[in-house]
Structure formats: structure tokens, C-alpha cells
Design a protein around this motif. Structure first.
Motif, PDB file in Angstrom:
ATOM      1  N   ALA A  62       1.955  -1.889   8.653  1.00 35.32           N
ATOM      2  CA  ALA A  62       0.557  -1.512   8.898  1.00 35.32           C
ATOM      3  C   ALA A  62      -0.273  -1.641   7.625  1.00 35.32           C
ATOM      4  CB  ALA A  62       0.486  -0.085   9.435  1.00 35.32           C
ATOM      5  N   GLY A  63       0.272  -1.155   6.500  1.00 35.35           N
ATOM      6  CA  GLY A  63      -0.453  -1.266   5.241  1.00 35.35           C
ATOM      7  C   GLY A  63      -0.706  -2.714   4.861  1.00 35.35           C
ATOM      8  N   ALA A  64       0.316  -3.554   5.014  1.00 40.00           N
ATOM      9  CA  ALA A  64       0.166  -4.976   4.694  1.00 40.00           C
ATOM     10  C   ALA A  64      -0.842  -5.648   5.627  1.00 40.00           C
ATOM     11  CB  ALA A  64       1.517  -5.678   4.795  1.00 40.00           C
ATOM     12  N   GLY A 118      -1.311   3.621   1.607  1.00 37.99           N
ATOM     13  CA  GLY A 118      -2.154   4.031   2.726  1.00 37.99           C
ATOM     14  C   GLY A 118      -3.550   4.423   2.268  1.00 37.99           C
ATOM     15  N   ILE A 119      -3.624   5.157   1.162  1.00 34.02           N
ATOM     16  CA  ILE A 119      -4.926   5.576   0.627  1.00 34.02           C
ATOM     17  C   ILE A 119      -5.736   4.369   0.176  1.00 34.02           C
ATOM     18  CG2 ILE A 119      -6.023   6.839  -1.264  1.00 34.02           C
ATOM     19  CD1 ILE A 119      -3.656   8.830  -1.078  1.00 34.02           C
ATOM     20  N   ALA A 120      -5.076   3.406  -0.484  1.00 35.40           N
ATOM     21  CA  ALA A 120      -5.783   2.230  -0.998  1.00 35.40           C
ATOM     22  C   ALA A 120      -6.428   1.428   0.127  1.00 35.40           C
ATOM     23  CB  ALA A 120      -4.818   1.348  -1.793  1.00 35.40           C
ATOM     24  N   VAL A 121      -5.694   1.206   1.220  1.00 31.79           N
ATOM     25  CA  VAL A 121      -6.241   0.426   2.330  1.00 31.79           C
ATOM     26  C   VAL A 121      -7.372   1.193   3.020  1.00 31.79           C
ATOM     27  CG1 VAL A 121      -5.704  -0.637   4.558  1.00 31.79           C
ATOM     28  CG2 VAL A 121      -4.100  -0.838   2.678  1.00 31.79           C
ATOM     29  N   ALA A 181     -16.538  -4.911  -4.553  1.00 29.08           N
ATOM     30  CA  ALA A 181     -15.319  -5.039  -5.366  1.00 29.08           C
ATOM     31  C   ALA A 181     -14.205  -4.155  -4.832  1.00 29.08           C
ATOM     32  CB  ALA A 181     -15.630  -4.686  -6.820  1.00 29.08           C
ATOM     33  N   VAL A 182     -14.538  -2.934  -4.413  1.00 27.34           N
ATOM     34  CA  VAL A 182     -13.525  -2.026  -3.858  1.00 27.34           C
ATOM     35  C   VAL A 182     -13.017  -2.558  -2.522  1.00 27.34           C
ATOM     36  CG1 VAL A 182     -13.098   0.311  -2.989  1.00 27.34           C
ATOM     37  CG2 VAL A 182     -14.463  -0.022  -5.064  1.00 27.34           C
ATOM     38  N   ALA A 183     -13.937  -3.067  -1.689  1.00 27.14           N
ATOM     39  CA  ALA A 183     -13.552  -3.552  -0.359  1.00 27.14           C
ATOM     40  C   ALA A 183     -12.594  -4.732  -0.438  1.00 27.14           C
ATOM     41  CB  ALA A 183     -14.799  -3.948   0.429  1.00 27.14           C
ATOM     42  N   PHE A 184     -12.849  -5.659  -1.379  1.00 26.24           N
ATOM     43  CA  PHE A 184     -12.044  -6.869  -1.447  1.00 26.24           C
ATOM     44  C   PHE A 184     -11.009  -6.844  -2.563  1.00 26.24           C
ATOM     45  CE2 PHE A 184     -15.822  -8.418   0.836  1.00 26.24           C
ATOM     46  CZ  PHE A 184     -15.203  -9.029   1.917  1.00 26.24           C
ATOM     47  N   GLY A 185     -11.008  -5.814  -3.401  1.00 22.07           N
ATOM     48  CA  GLY A 185     -10.039  -5.729  -4.487  1.00 22.07           C
ATOM     49  C   GLY A 185      -9.218  -4.460  -4.527  1.00 22.07           C
ATOM     50  N   GLY A 186      -9.720  -3.383  -3.918  1.00 21.47           N
ATOM     51  CA  GLY A 186      -9.045  -2.091  -4.033  1.00 21.47           C
ATOM     52  C   GLY A 186      -7.755  -1.974  -3.262  1.00 21.47           C
ATOM     53  N   HIS A 187      -7.542  -2.883  -2.302  1.00 23.49           N
ATOM     54  CA  HIS A 187      -6.323  -2.830  -1.492  1.00 23.49           C
ATOM     55  C   HIS A 187      -5.137  -3.492  -2.183  1.00 23.49           C
ATOM     56  CE1 HIS A 187      -8.016  -6.834  -0.749  1.00 23.49           C
ATOM     57  NE2 HIS A 187      -6.759  -7.214  -0.635  1.00 23.49           N
ATOM     58  N   ALA A 188      -5.348  -4.114  -3.358  1.00 24.17           N
ATOM     59  CA  ALA A 188      -4.334  -4.997  -3.949  1.00 24.17           C
ATOM     60  C   ALA A 188      -2.996  -4.315  -4.192  1.00 24.17           C
ATOM     61  CB  ALA A 188      -4.866  -5.579  -5.265  1.00 24.17           C
ATOM     62  N   ILE A 189      -3.024  -3.028  -4.564  1.00 27.05           N
ATOM     63  CA  ILE A 189      -1.760  -2.352  -4.895  1.00 27.05           C
ATOM     64  C   ILE A 189      -0.864  -2.177  -3.680  1.00 27.05           C
ATOM     65  CG2 ILE A 189      -2.793  -1.137  -6.855  1.00 27.05           C
ATOM     66  CD1 ILE A 189      -2.755   1.400  -5.087  1.00 27.05           C
ATOM     67  N   THR A 190      -1.424  -2.369  -2.490  1.00 31.14           N
ATOM     68  CA  THR A 190      -0.612  -2.227  -1.270  1.00 31.14           C
ATOM     69  C   THR A 190       0.552  -3.206  -1.258  1.00 31.14           C
ATOM     70  OG1 THR A 190      -2.573  -1.535  -0.043  1.00 31.14           O
ATOM     71  CG2 THR A 190      -0.688  -2.284   1.245  1.00 31.14           C
TER      72      THR A 190
END
Length: 450
Positions: A249-251, A321-324, A347-356
Motif C-alpha cells: 500500500a505504501g509503495a 505511512g506518514i510520509a505518503v 515539493a512535499v507532494a512530489f518529493g516527500g514520499h521518497a523515503i517510502t
């Protein structure tokens, strides 16, 4: 008469294989090659979006047709990731990664000889088939060189190849496209893929923390704290494991944002925010730099906290989960913001999920035996990356059917926000590696050779 001494007892032959030491120098050389592999991988994905405006102008294609071309990349992406995941149990990582990179070079060639919609679709389909297993199989290859408690930074660096791919590729490819035509970017990437495949064939070999220890009763130190190296569980049970489902789900949520970024972010910046090609490339590089900083700081810090006693659920499950979720909320907000606030949210929308991405590999690895890790990585990647098949075409359709392009983009970003936030919450609740690694499985004690 001297009685003969009793025969010496037969020397016991230990079934425990020798435990390999950690070859730091070779491990980091492999890591550097794999980071470069991922850099080229994501540059290959991004080039179509960066060249979208001149391609659409030259070929006279609509938003929906461009979305279809972009989505065609994902037609075989998930299937090839799934198949190669199972093949990885029998074929070395050296061969698999070499074949993938060589095919990347071939996939860039059709448009150099016949620039047309069918040629673009054929090239993207072949590229998708060759890149489907790239992230999971390169991570699998990387894990063969690093023990379990040293994988945080290498995992982050492997995924950072995506951020580097955009950080470096966006300005370089944009320079090629504007200065020498969009075909030059495809030719440069074909050359880079071929050069990497030759370097890997010469240097890349499987490491000591892999399947070769499966038959021993004790895995090498640090290889796993969950299932032992010799276990083999039913795939049905593994895939219904809450940690695996939460990681998928996270991915899925993170991949939705990535698919939009590759296909439509450059077009959005140029057509809706009236940016020049150079300024759009700079902003994309800034977003990638933000992802890069997160990748180099957050996963290693979480790995350190895990070594100091923090559970894997809170050191890698909850953060993804928090990052996504946070990225999804930013996705919903930025179309309605202005100025610097909009750019920060973007930037957060398109970059903040990266750590997932590095974290979901770590959580899956914690509950899957090494023998089956490659296959499960492939399955997780195949299902988690399905947004690449859906999001680009859906966005193109919304743009063509909405009252205006700005309304179409707003609808697309709001839909994306719902998908991402839902996936993030599922990951936050479902990922519990310590709990799921202890769940009894009927074949846990079975012959590991079965």
C-alpha cells in the motif's frame, strides 16, 4: 599384551557454513554501481516527460494520446517485475542487472529511426519490461553485500538514485532537448545504459549474504532477525502478511505521485505555471534535491534508532505511512495555493514520499526468508507500481474532458491525494514486522530444500 587403544571417534563435520566477513570496500563499490544503475533508470523514465511538449508539438498528439504513450511504459512493467522476481532465485544478480541495462539501451533506439506514436509506444513498452524488475532486483543484489543491521544507508542510497536521476538528468536532458533536439536525449541515455551494463558485467558479482547459505542451520551474522535463512513459507501466507500488504500500500501511494511526476509535472509547470524549459527543469531538480536530502538523512537515522531498540514498526513502518499521507495532503493543497507556498507544497507532494521506497523494502525483508526475498520483492514491486499504468492516462483523459486544463489538473491532483492518503493510512496501521515475523506458518519447520 598391550590392548590396542580404542579407535578415535569420527570427527564431526559441522553443518554450519562459514560465516563471511563484511567486505566493506567491495560492498560499497557494488552500492556505487547500483546507485548509478538507478540514476540511469530514472533518467530513462523521466526523458519522455521532459521532452513531452516538443514531442506533442512535432507529432500533433493530444493529451490523451500522450497519456497513453506514457502509460504504455507500465503495460509490461509489473508483469516483468513479478516474473523476474521468481527467476532471481535461480539466476544471479550479475546476469539479471546486465540484461536489464542492455535492454534499456535497445529500448531508446526506435524513436531515433522513426519518430511516431507507434515507435514511442514500442520503445516505452520495451523499456517498461526491462525496468520493471530494476528497483527490486538491484535492492536484492545490494542486500547480498550488506548484513541486515547495515542496510539503512545502502537502501537509502539505492533509492536516492531516483532523486539523483531527476536532480542531474532534468537539467542535462533539458539542455540536450533544447540545444540539439529531443532525439539527442534518447541517444545519450542509450549510450549511458550500454556503458553501465559493460561496467557491471566486469565488476558486479553476488555477495555473501544471499541464498548460498540457505541450507545451513545458521545464517551469517546480521542477515536476518526474522525468518531464518533456510525457511521457505507458502507465498499465499507471505502475501497475506499484514506487513507485506502494508508495504504494498505504501509503495502504491508513493508510486502514484512518482508516475504523475514523470509524466505530467514538467508539462504542468510549463503550461499552467508558464515556466520556461530551464526554469521547469530547475524546479524539478529542487524537488529531487529535497527527496535526496530526505533519503540520506531519514532512513539512516531510523536505522540507528532501530539498533538502539526502537521497534521496526516505528523505525520503518510508521514513517513510510506518514510520509505518503503527508505527501497526499500536500498534493490536495498545492493547486489552490499561490507563490512560494504552492512551490513548497509541490515539493512535499512530489518529493516527500521518497523515503517510502527504501523503508518498504526493509519492512518486507524483516518478515520474508532470504530464499524468497527476491520473489516477494518482485511481487511487491509489481503491485506497488501499478499506478504507472493508471495515473498518466487517467490524467490525460481528465485534461481532455474537463472544462479547462486547470480544472483537469485540479481533479487529477485531488484524486491522487485521496489515493495517497488512503494508502498511507493502510501502511501506518498494517505494518507490524515484529508481530508478523513471529506468526506461525505451517511449513516453517519443513525441509528448506522443498
Amino acid at each position: 599384551m598391550v590392548e590396542p587403544s580404542p579407535p578415535a571417534p569420527p570427527r564431526e563435520i559441522s553443518a554450519v557454513p562459514p560465516q563471511p566477513g563484511f567486505d566493506r570496500r567491495r560492498a560499497w563499490l557494488i552500492a556505487a554501481l547500483i546507485v548509478t544503475f538507478m540514476l540511469v533508470n530514472y533518467a530513462d523514465k523521466a526523458v519522455l516527460g521532459l521532452a513531452a511538449v516538443p514531442i506533442m508539438d512535432e507529432l500533433g498528439i493530444s493529451n490523451s494520446t500522450y497519456g497513453l504513450i506514457s502509460s504504455s511504459f507500465a503495460l509490461l512493467f509489473s508483469l516483468s517485475g513479478l516474473i523476474v522476481g521468481f527467476v532471481s532465485a535461480k539466476v544471479s544478480s550479475r546476469v539479471l542487472l546486465f540484461a536489464m541495462a542492455a535492454l534499456w539501451a535497445v529500448a531508446q533506439l526506435p524513436v531515433l529511426f522513426a519518430a511516431s506514436v507507434p515507435a514511442l509506444i514500442a520503445g516505452r513498452m520495451l523499456l517498461g519490461a526491462a525496468e520493471g524488475p530494476a528497483a527490486s532486483m538491484s535492492m536484492h543484489a545490494l542486500y547480498k553485500w550488506f548484513p541486515e543491521d547495515r542496510r539503512g544507508l545502502p537502501s537509502a542510497l539505492q533509492i536516492s538514485g531516483a532523486a539523483l536521476g531527476m536532480l542531474i538528468a532534468a537539467p542535462v536532458l533539458t539542455w540536450l532537448i533544447t540545444g540539439f533536439g529531443w532525439r539527442s536525449a534518447f541517444a545519450a541515455l542509450a549510450t549511458a545504459s550500454l556503458a553501465w551494463s559493460l561496467a557491471w558485467w566486469r565488476t558486479g558479482h553476488d555477495g555473501p549474504y544471499g541464498q548460498e547459505h540457505a541450507r545451513g542451520s545458521h545464517p551469517p551474522t546480521g542477515t536476518t532477525r526474522g525468518p531464518s535463512a533456510g525457511q521457505r513459507f507458502p507465498y499465499r501466507r507471505l502475501l497475506l502478511n499484514g506487513t507485506v500488504l502494508g508495504s504494498i500500500a505504501g509503495a502504491f501511494g508513493a508510486s502514484w505521485a512518482m508516475a504523475l511526476s514523470h509524466a505530467w509535472l514538467p508539462v504542468y509547470l510549463r503550461t499552467q505555471l508558464d515556466m520556461t524549459p530551464g526554469r521547469a527543469a530547475t524546479l524539478i531538480s529542487v524537488v529531487s534535491a529535497f527527496s535526496f536530502v530526505l533519503l540520506l538523512s531519514v532512513p539512516p537515522l531510523l536505522d540507528l534508532l532501530h539498533r538502539r531498540g526502537l521497534s521496526r514498526r516505528w523505525s520503518s513502518g510508521a514513517p513510510q505511512g506518514i510520509a505518503v499521507t503527508v505527501a497526499g495532503l500536500a498534493m490536495a493543497a498545492f493547486p489552490f495555493a499561490d507563490g512560494g507556498t504552492r512551490l513548497a507544497l509541490l515539493a512535499v507532494a512530489f518529493g516527500g514520499h521518497a523515503i517510502t521506497f527504501p523503508l518498504h523494502y526493509m519492512t518486507v525483508s524483516a518478515v520474508v526468508p532470504p530464499l524468497q526475498r527476491g520473489a516477494v520483492f518482485g511481487i511487491v514491486a509489481a503491485t506497488g507500481t501499478l499506478p504507472g499504468l493508471i495515473a498518466p492516462y487517467l490524467t490525460g483523459h481528465l485534461l481532455d474532458s474537463a472544462a479547462s486544463q486547470s480544472a483537469g489538473y485540479a481533479q487529477s491532483f485531488l484524486l491522487s491525494a485521496v489515493v495517497m492518503a488512503t494508502c498511507g493510512l493502510v501502511a501506518l496501521v498494517a505494518i507490524r514486522p515484529e508481530h508478523d515475523a513471529r506468526r506461525p506458518t505451517p511449513t516453517a519447520a519443513a525441509d528448506p530444500r522443498r
